[in-house]
Motif scaffolding. Structure first.
Motif, PDB file in Angstrom:
ATOM      1  N   VAL A   1      43.213  14.220  -8.677  1.00 54.69           N
ATOM      2  CA  VAL A   1      42.563  13.643  -9.913  1.00 54.69           C
ATOM      3  C   VAL A   1      42.331  12.015  -9.931  1.00 54.69           C
ATOM      4  O   VAL A   1      41.140  11.472  -9.920  1.00 54.69           O
ATOM      5  N   ILE A   2      43.318  11.524  -9.581  1.00 46.55           N
ATOM      6  CA  ILE A   2      43.613   9.902  -9.597  1.00 46.55           C
ATOM      7  C   ILE A   2      42.593   9.493  -8.316  1.00 46.55           C
ATOM      8  O   ILE A   2      41.783   8.349  -8.424  1.00 46.55           O
ATOM      9  N   TYR A   3      42.921  10.068  -7.401  1.00 46.27           N
ATOM     10  CA  TYR A   3      42.254   9.511  -6.081  1.00 46.27           C
ATOM     11  C   TYR A   3      40.597   9.827  -6.134  1.00 46.27           C
ATOM     12  O   TYR A   3      39.901   9.005  -5.796  1.00 46.27           O
ATOM     13  N   LEU A   4      40.282  10.957  -6.797  1.00 45.12           N
ATOM     14  CA  LEU A   4      38.869  11.075  -6.902  1.00 45.12           C
ATOM     15  C   LEU A   4      38.286  10.115  -7.765  1.00 45.12           C
ATOM     16  O   LEU A   4      37.152   9.590  -7.398  1.00 45.12           O
ATOM     17  N   MET A   5      38.886   9.536  -8.906  1.00 43.09           N
ATOM     18  CA  MET A   5      38.418   8.689  -9.709  1.00 43.09           C
ATOM     19  C   MET A   5      38.321   7.239  -9.176  1.00 43.09           C
ATOM     20  O   MET A   5      37.301   6.498  -9.007  1.00 43.09           O
ATOM     21  N   LEU A   6      39.421   6.990  -8.090  1.00 44.14           N
ATOM     22  CA  LEU A   6      39.421   5.518  -7.538  1.00 44.14           C
ATOM     23  C   LEU A   6      38.598   5.535  -6.315  1.00 44.14           C
ATOM     24  O   LEU A   6      37.956   4.556  -5.922  1.00 44.14           O
ATOM     25  N   SER A   7      38.318   6.941  -5.659  1.00 43.85           N
ATOM     26  CA  SER A   7      37.271   6.753  -4.550  1.00 43.85           C
ATOM     27  C   SER A   7      35.791   6.575  -4.828  1.00 43.85           C
ATOM     28  O   SER A   7      35.086   6.767  -3.857  1.00 43.85           O
ATOM     29  N   GLY A   8      35.535   6.511  -6.008  1.00 45.19           N
ATOM     30  CA  GLY A   8      33.985   6.623  -6.491  1.00 45.19           C
ATOM     31  C   GLY A   8      33.511   8.027  -6.791  1.00 45.19           C
ATOM     32  O   GLY A   8      32.498   8.227  -7.247  1.00 45.19           O
ATOM     33  N   GLY A   9      34.036   9.244  -6.603  1.00 40.99           N
ATOM     34  CA  GLY A   9      33.809  10.482  -6.746  1.00 40.99           C
ATOM     35  C   GLY A   9      32.396  10.780  -6.345  1.00 40.99           C
ATOM     36  O   GLY A   9      31.446  11.434  -6.818  1.00 40.99           O
ATOM     37  N   ASN A  10      32.344  10.458  -5.019  1.00 41.92           N
ATOM     38  CA  ASN A  10      31.239  10.656  -4.249  1.00 41.92           C
ATOM     39  C   ASN A  10      31.086  12.293  -3.809  1.00 41.92           C
ATOM     40  O   ASN A  10      32.058  12.931  -4.154  1.00 41.92           O
ATOM     41  N   VAL A  11      30.020  12.792  -3.316  1.00 43.79           N
ATOM     42  CA  VAL A  11      29.897  14.207  -3.104  1.00 43.79           C
ATOM     43  C   VAL A  11      31.004  14.715  -2.185  1.00 43.79           C
ATOM     44  O   VAL A  11      31.523  15.605  -2.275  1.00 43.79           O
ATOM     45  N   ALA A  12      31.361  13.949  -0.993  1.00 47.47           N
ATOM     46  CA  ALA A  12      32.327  14.316  -0.133  1.00 47.47           C
ATOM     47  C   ALA A  12      33.685  14.725  -0.797  1.00 47.47           C
ATOM     48  O   ALA A  12      34.455  15.401  -0.599  1.00 47.47           O
ATOM     49  N   THR A  13      33.956  13.603  -1.596  1.00 51.21           N
ATOM     50  CA  THR A  13      35.406  13.556  -2.564  1.00 51.21           C
ATOM     51  C   THR A  13      35.361  14.466  -3.371  1.00 51.21           C
ATOM     52  O   THR A  13      36.587  15.045  -3.397  1.00 51.21           O
ATOM     53  N   GLU A  14      34.336  14.735  -3.971  1.00 50.30           N
ATOM     54  CA  GLU A  14      34.194  15.881  -5.068  1.00 50.30           C
ATOM     55  C   GLU A  14      34.544  17.137  -4.281  1.00 50.30           C
ATOM     56  O   GLU A  14      35.334  18.079  -4.945  1.00 50.30           O
ATOM     57  N   ARG A  15      33.920  17.329  -3.198  1.00 52.04           N
ATOM     58  CA  ARG A  15      34.043  18.448  -2.296  1.00 52.04           C
ATOM     59  C   ARG A  15      35.558  18.796  -1.765  1.00 52.04           C
ATOM     60  O   ARG A  15      36.192  19.847  -2.091  1.00 52.04           O
TER      61      ARG A  15
END
Length: 693
Positions: free
Chosen positions: A308-322
């Motif tokens: 969850v923390i990495y998702l937030m800090l990485s910008g939450g783009n489509v690839a990261t959400e996936r």
């Protein structure tokens, strides 16, 4: 009847193995929606909704073996409805004319364009005196020239050139308008004048504030690790690629290491895997804790928090959400005592992603990540059941890395070649030398740096991280400079990738000897993947560039201007030359009037105002393209800005002229202005005389 009985028996034999087909059926429905050349009206959705209910009811009927078919049909219909609903939900105004003037907005994202210019995405936009009902919600502008320091959340003002998102650069090509529609981008453009900050970033917690934190972390990383190493470190940790030069990006692509930039399954898997293993080992080392709790489940919960923390800090783009969805499903399975890695888990992740973002089905990121994951799970699942070969424990990690890289590379190679028109001939050794370093040095160091940051000791771990990233960049540079490191591949016909996907999924998901039937569609797809389908003539939407296929490759009518269009044409041809080299192939040098004879037609391109002013030819066998409006008398095929505005880009092949407007059709993301409405003759025409009074 015998055939029906055999089909029923085959379906019954698949009992317990059919769930992974659920996202496949949903994807078929989504693909059908995007494949249409018209926008469905509400009665179609009502009818499909009724079909879903009817098929779900039929699935409960006492028809052995046929219930799954009814459920599959319901999922196809549901996928169509889902894609249509999503397209309408993201609807926002789109600029329908070219604009030059004052632009104001809040910075919500920063990255770099293909030309290495700083690019800003703005919301809360004001565009001159454009009323709110026609004002885009978001715009994206490239900053050419020196830019003042800009931070996310700041409100800025500048003077910019804006235009609607561009359509396909050739009929049937990638439709940026559709891509921009789902990103809610209503205009794109550039500015060459200074940018003024008119309001600082507001305090508070939200998407923009998180972006500001990301950029602050990125700046700190680049301070400790200057140069390209720091740019790569920022890209890996926060998704910010603005500190990387174009030469580094090109080297990573040529060596097939560009996937290390995208915060996707690899990064998320390595990070959460490191956290999971570290927590499990740490808790197991304390007997009082290990005896009183499920260490495995606690470690899984910690890994999910890290995700969850990495998702937030990485910008939450489509690839990261996936990637987040995939690891959440995996660790969620651990929490409920299920197998963490299975085809069912991959199917659940795919269903979640497709429900949230149906449009991601068309993206190479979705296709490549799920192709690699499905192939890895299927192959290693088969190997897990094959125990006749004994392998020493010390050799298993080495074989695992070799197999993983080979399987993932083989599964994603056709997709990458189809979308990006390149193949890295030494991608496997480059990944074998780089991916283990990413997992053993880079990701653990990033986690340790995050833990040390509160006490200002993150530089220690970041320097160790820099050693690993320096190695990866060295491998990238070495591999990309090898002779023949990168090959160029012609774009395939539209049906090739779906055919390959169908065959590969049949091989992976079907049970029994019939699964080998999946080889047939794959073989057919590769046989039909040939350069012979490329158009003989391509005409840019602006009328500023013409490309004619010759025996030496495509000849371009201009050596400069329309650079993006020229690059895409040459890439799709599988041609590795640049625009200047392609322009040298043009057989005649006639100043601003370029001529080329193809079969029985003479192609004439008027490349500027001077050429257009003195031109008065218009014969039966001529196709005349001009970036300037013309008024000619005669029976030529004339394509000037007035007509190109209606048709979009053009292609000429086998005596037939096709327009991008006809290939796209009337969709939500198609131009809506009256000047862009197609006449019947402009939608799909053969070369024939076009009279001008």
């Amino acid at each position: 009847m015998r055939v029906l009985a055999r089909a029923e028996a085959a379906l019954l034999n698949q009992t317990g193995y059919l769930f992974p087909w659920s996202p496949v059926c949903l994807a078929i429905g989504i693909g059908l929606y995007f494949g249409l050349r018209f926008e469905p009206e509400w009665p179609i959705y009502v009818g499909l909704g009724g079909a879903v209910l009817a098929l779900l009811g039929l699935s409960r009927a006492p028809l052995p073996g046929w219930g799954p078919l009814a459920i599959g049909g319901a999922l196809v219909a549901a996928g169509f409805i889902l894609a249509g609903a999503r397209a309408h939900m993201v609807a926002e105004p789109v600029l329908s004319w070219r604009y030059y003037g004052p632009v104001e907005g809040r910075v919500i994202a920063m990255d770099r364009s293909a030309s290495d210019a700083l690019r800003l995405t703005l919301d809360q936009v004001r565009v001159g005196d454009v009323p709110a009902g026609r004002r885009p919600q978001r715009i994206r502008i490239s900053v050419h020239g020196d830019a003042v320091p800009i931070a996310p959340g700041q409100r800025i003002m500048t003077t910019a050139h804006l235009s609607p998102p561009q359509g396909p650069v050739e009929p049937g090509g990638f439709d940026f308008r559709r891509h921009a529609w789902f990103q809610r981008l209503g205009a794109v453009g550039y500015t060459r004048v200074p940018i003024v900050t008119i309001a600082p970033a507001a305090d508070g917690v939200g998407g923009v504030q998180i972006t500001a934190w990301r950029m602050a972390i990125s700046q700190r990383v680049r301070t400790v690790l200057p140069g390209e190493v720091g740019g790569l470190a920022a890209a890996v940790t926060t998704g910010d690629r603005s500190g990387m030069g174009q030469a580094t990006l090109d080297g990573l692509r040529a060596s097939n290491l560009a996937h290390l930039l995208a915060i996707s399954g690899l990064h998320m898997g390595l990070l959460t895997g490191f956290v999971f293993v570290s927590c499990r080992i740490g808790l197991s080392a304390v007997p009082s804790l290990a005896l009183r709790m499920s260490v495995r489940k606690v470690a899984a919960a910690c890994a999910m928090v890290a995700a969850v923390i990495y998702l937030m800090l990485s910008g939450g783009n489509v690839a990261t959400e996936r990637a987040f969805v995939m690891v959440s499903v995996m660790f969620g399975a651990v929490l409920i005592d299920r197998r963490a890695i299975s085809l069912r888990g991959v199917a659940v992740a795919a269903l979640i992603v497709l429900v949230l973002r149906p449009e991601s089905l068309l993206s190479p990121g979705f296709q490549m990540s799920f192709a690699a994951t499905t192939a890895l799970v299927a192959v290693f699942g088969a190997l897990r059941d094959f125990r006749s070969v004994s392998i020493p424990n010390w050799l298993k990690p080495v074989i695992g890395v070799l197999l993983s890289s080979a399987i993932a590379g083989l599964a994603t190679a056709p997709i990458g070649a189809a979308h990006f028109n390149t193949m890295s001939h030494y991608g496997l050794p480059a990944n074998l030398l780089s991916v283990p370093v990413m997992g053993v040095i880079v990701v653990p160091s990033a986690v340790i740096a995050a833990l040390l940051a509160p006490i200002d000791l993150e530089a220690v771990a970041l320097n160790v991280m820099g050693i690993g990233l320096h190695w990866i960049l060295s491998v990238s540079e070495w591999v990309s400079e090898l002779d023949g490191a990168q090959g160029h591949v012609v774009s395939p016909p539209a049906f090739v990738l779906p055919l390959i996907a169908l065959g590969a999924l049949w091989l992976a998901l079907w049970q029994g000897r019939a699964r080998w039937g999946g080889i047939a569609p794959i073989a057919i797809a590769f046989l039909l993947w040939n350069p012979g389908h490329r158009p003989g003539i391509l005409i840019a939407e602006s009328g500023g560039l013409v490309g004619v296929m010759t025996e030496h490759g495509r000849a371009l009518s201009n050596e400069q201007g329309s650079g993006f269009v020229a690059g895409v044409w040459l890439e799709n041809d599988g041609d590795g030359v640049d625009q200047i080299q392609a322009a040298l192939r043009w057989p005649e040098e006639a100043g601003k009037i370029r001529r080329f004879t193809l079969h029985d037609k003479e192609v004439v391109h008027l490349t500027g105002k001077r050429a257009a002013q003195g031109f008065d030819e218009c014969h039966d066998n001529q196709i005349i393209i001009s970036a300037v409006a013309l008024d000619l008398n005669g029976n030529c095929g004339l394509y000037d800005p007035d007509r190109l505005l209606r048709t979009g880009s053009l292609s000429f092949s086998d005596g037939k002229l096709t327009t991008s407007a006809a290939e796209t059709g009337h969709r939500l993301w198609s131009p809506k202005s009256p000047g862009n409405r197609l006449s019947q003759k402009d939608q799909y025409v053969r070369i024939r005389p076009t009279k001008r009074p």
